[in-house]
Scaffold this motif. Structure first.
Motif, PDB file in Angstrom:
ATOM      1  N   ILE A 135       0.860  -1.184   0.000  1.00  0.00           N
ATOM      2  CA  ILE A 135       0.000   0.000   0.000  1.00  0.00           C
ATOM      3  C   ILE A 135       0.890   1.226   0.000  1.00  0.00           C
ATOM      4  N   GLU A 136       0.441   2.285  -0.656  1.00  0.00           N
ATOM      5  CA  GLU A 136       1.172   3.551  -0.627  1.00  0.00           C
ATOM      6  C   GLU A 136       0.226   4.677  -0.232  1.00  0.00           C
ATOM      7  N   LEU A 137       0.668   5.461   0.740  1.00  0.00           N
ATOM      8  CA  LEU A 137      -0.044   6.660   1.176  1.00  0.00           C
ATOM      9  C   LEU A 137       0.756   7.860   0.703  1.00  0.00           C
ATOM     10  N   THR A 138       0.094   8.773   0.002  1.00  0.00           N
ATOM     11  CA  THR A 138       0.718  10.016  -0.434  1.00  0.00           C
ATOM     12  C   THR A 138      -0.143  11.169   0.063  1.00  0.00           C
ATOM     13  N   VAL A 139       0.493  12.155   0.691  1.00  0.00           N
ATOM     14  CA  VAL A 139      -0.207  13.348   1.161  1.00  0.00           C
ATOM     15  C   VAL A 139       0.547  14.559   0.624  1.00  0.00           C
ATOM     16  N   LEU A 140      -0.156  15.418  -0.107  1.00  0.00           N
ATOM     17  CA  LEU A 140       0.429  16.620  -0.699  1.00  0.00           C
ATOM     18  C   LEU A 140      -0.334  17.854  -0.247  1.00  0.00           C
ATOM     19  N   TYR A 141       0.398  18.915   0.076  1.00  0.00           N
ATOM     20  CA  TYR A 141      -0.196  20.189   0.478  1.00  0.00           C
ATOM     21  C   TYR A 141       0.315  21.255  -0.475  1.00  0.00           C
TER      22      TYR A 141
END
Length: 144
Positions: free
Chosen positions: A76-82
């Motif tokens: 699984i991959e979690l990506t969080v971008l702001y």
């Protein structure tokens, strides 16, 4: 204002709109849900995302990661971008069957995760290949 000045001003503004973000890949394990929540919360504090918005984002991360662990195929991959006043959360789980919004009965002990994401997020969806589920949150600007 001349066209050259306008272009220079836009270019200067774009330089200041730098995206912040992180990505984490992990094996599916229920213990990872809490860890992804903590990692996300730490980054949101660092980025000074206001408390109520940050809490909603962390809840969405929890729901999307738990869903990927339950229904995904492989890592699984979690990506969080702001960037530009928005936080985008994306979880990729390798399962080509897209996540679907369901309505849980009162007696059901699960099945409300995507409903919560849909209610809390500004927008949400699934990638064309069905392997990623994403959501977007607007981040209120700080008042002077």
């Amino acid at each position: 204002m001349s066209p050259a000045t306008a272009v220079a001003m836009v270019a200067a503004e774009l330089v200041h709109q730098t995206a912040l973000g992180f990505a984490v890949a992990f094996t599916p394990d229920k213990a990872r849900v809490g860890r992804m929540r903590r990692i996300t919360a730490a980054h949101l504090r660092l980025w000074r995302v206001p408390g109520p918005t940050a809490e909603n984002i962390v809840l969405a991360v929890s729901e999307l990661v738990a869903n990927a662990i339950e229904h995904g195929c492989g890592d699984i991959e979690l990506t969080v971008l702001y960037s530009c006043g928005e936080v985008r959360v994306e979880v990729t789980d390798g399962n080509p069957a897209p996540a679907k919004l369901t309505v849980a009965d009162d007696e059901d002990v699960s099945g409300r995760g995507l409903f919560l994401v849909a209610v809390l997020a500004q927008d949400w969806g699934v990638s064309a290949d069905g392997r990623s589920t994403w959501c977007v949150f607007g981040v209120p600007t700080r008042r002077s």
